[in-house]
Write an enzyme that holds these catalytic residues in place. Sequence first.
Site, PDB file in Angstrom:
ATOM      1  N   HIS A  45       0.867  -1.173   0.000  1.00 15.01           N
ATOM      2  CA  HIS A  45       0.000   0.000   0.000  1.00 15.01           C
ATOM      3  C   HIS A  45       0.913   1.235   0.000  1.00 15.01           C
ATOM      4  O   HIS A  45       2.030   1.181   0.499  1.00 15.01           O
ATOM      5  CB  HIS A  45      -0.827  -0.067   1.293  1.00 15.01           C
TER       6      HIS A  45
ATOM      7  N   ASP B 160       3.083  -4.788   8.003  1.00 18.81           N
ATOM      8  CA  ASP B 160       1.871  -3.996   7.821  1.00 18.81           C
ATOM      9  C   ASP B 160       0.688  -4.952   7.981  1.00 18.81           C
ATOM     10  O   ASP B 160       0.399  -5.747   7.092  1.00 18.81           O
ATOM     11  CB  ASP B 160       1.888  -3.343   6.432  1.00 18.81           C
TER      12      ASP B 160
ATOM     13  N   GLN C 234      -4.481  -5.351   6.911  1.00 20.82           N
ATOM     14  CA  GLN C 234      -5.464  -6.310   6.398  1.00 20.82           C
ATOM     15  C   GLN C 234      -5.440  -7.638   7.140  1.00 20.82           C
ATOM     16  O   GLN C 234      -6.420  -8.377   7.102  1.00 20.82           O
ATOM     17  CB  GLN C 234      -5.226  -6.568   4.897  1.00 20.82           C
TER      18      GLN C 234
ATOM     19  N   LYS D  13     -10.577  -0.974  10.354  1.00 19.76           N
ATOM     20  CA  LYS D  13     -10.745  -2.132   9.462  1.00 19.76           C
ATOM     21  C   LYS D  13     -11.093  -3.395  10.249  1.00 19.76           C
ATOM     22  O   LYS D  13     -11.304  -4.451   9.672  1.00 19.76           O
ATOM     23  CB  LYS D  13      -9.471  -2.361   8.646  1.00 19.76           C
TER      24      LYS D  13
ATOM     25  N   CYS E 210      -4.846   2.638  -3.616  1.00 20.26           N
ATOM     26  CA  CYS E 210      -3.609   3.091  -2.965  1.00 20.26           C
ATOM     27  C   CYS E 210      -2.464   2.126  -3.207  1.00 20.26           C
ATOM     28  O   CYS E 210      -1.628   1.904  -2.320  1.00 20.26           O
ATOM     29  CB  CYS E 210      -3.810   3.322  -1.475  1.00 20.26           C
TER      30      CYS E 210
END
Lengths: 407, 131
Positions: free
Chosen positions: A122, A199, A202, A225, A365
């Site tokens: 991202h 990261d 997600q 999220k 993104c």
Amino acid sequence: MYDVNAVRAQFPVFQRKVNGKPLVYLDSTATSQKPLAVIEAMDEFYLRYNSNVHRGIHTLSEEATAAYEGARERIARFINARSSREVIYTRNTTEAINLVAYAWGRANLKPGDAVLITEMEHHSNIVPWQILRDLVDIELRVVPVTDDGYLDMEALDRLLDERVKLVSITHMSNVLGTINPVEEIARKAHAVGALILVDGAQSVPHLPVDVQALDIDFLAFSGHKMCGPTGIGVLWGREEILEAMPPFMGGGDMIRRVTLERSTWADLPHKFEAGTPAIAEAIGLGAAVDFLSSLGMANVRQHEIEITAYALEALSEVPRLRLFGPRNPHHKGGVMAFTLGAVHAHDVAAVLDREGIAVRAGHHCAQPLMQRYGVVATTRASFYLYTTFEEVDCLVEALHKVEEVFA
Amino acid sequence: MDDFYREYILDHYKNPRNYGTLENPDISYEEDNPVCGDRVRIDIKLEDDRIADIRFQGEGCAISQASASILTEMVKGKSLEEVRQLSKEDLLEQLGISLGPVRIKCALLSLKVLKAGVYGIRGWPGEEDHA
């Protein structure tokens, strides 16, 4: 037995209609919907004990501090951190990654050092490192992805040498859905003396994530999220690394003692939390973690594997649909990015919206990834713990309508 | 399907008018919208300060491409002064659909290209209205 309808009943938004149709929300990769428990936890704070945290010698402030720090404890348990001192509140994943780039990167990297990222990142895990590169003159190396949406692990082995001081990598791609072998990459990073930042924007909402089992050094994720509110995220870091790092931003709450000449820093985690924080949002994230824990992340993952397997098969029967990313539901999260013949993603999304279906259209993104696959934009349908098989059917039916309109 | 993709828009999208390029155009300008990848190029041939001929080329969503096709029909034969008077409302009225803040940029890309080509105006038409 996972009862998706009982889960859905806890989300008030599913009672509404869009363009006369029941809402089919397939945009959870952008932000998830919120269960009533999260909304009520935040309401309760504002209605009953709104107050600033820390140092207050009155009842409301003590209650606010207890709720705010209690949420931190539960978040720490949720990712199996050794201690809640390792859990730093940030605004979101982006700020968490920037915190590492600024505070750790500027103190520890010197010209000639390298940071290794991947082609499926991202923008929030690309741009901070480009800014740092231009500031400190480090090298930014990029692991390519394969045609079928996996990391090119041979290239990773070639690119990962002693000059690499940090590997910063997504756990799950927000476009391809690919779940990367973080544990293996952590082992390889440590073997050359590099740290690893994951990261988890997600992955933390969708998979069981255990920072000790993965043996990573930093984990960044966002509350919104994972059924929590916007404006709150987390940087988890290994305590000894966080201890050695200089602060990120200066101000109130992050200090021990201030004179006009110099200041000393507060202990972890407050050293990295300057200013009045997002108190209601932290409490909301705590409620979101309770909600997810009550479902069980292994059950959430299993539900999404089933939905993903079903969608992979259903979408394969839509004419002219090109799907990006792995085809094995065990290798990916519930993210379906696709193109539909020559129909522009905006047109696909606009027709779906008329059917009450919310999807995202654009570059998500991840412009470098779009360039890698030679497309300017894709349509992305994404699933979460409340997604049903019937909703996947609605999507497929609506995609046939798109075909009719643009045929 | 409601009026959002009514026949008029789809017809211009599938059968664009004045599509292509001109040899030795007096004005040629191209612009894209990096957010969604819509791209429009307009070539113009002038005679006595009138648009004697116009062609457009591009790629992108149905709204952006149909809007470009419709715009070329609106301005062909018009004087540059008349083009100057042309407002975003004129084009949106001709499109006959209501659009949200994101898609309105798709619809107005062709007008932006036209005005930038003719007058060197770089701003998005009507940007000030919903900044």
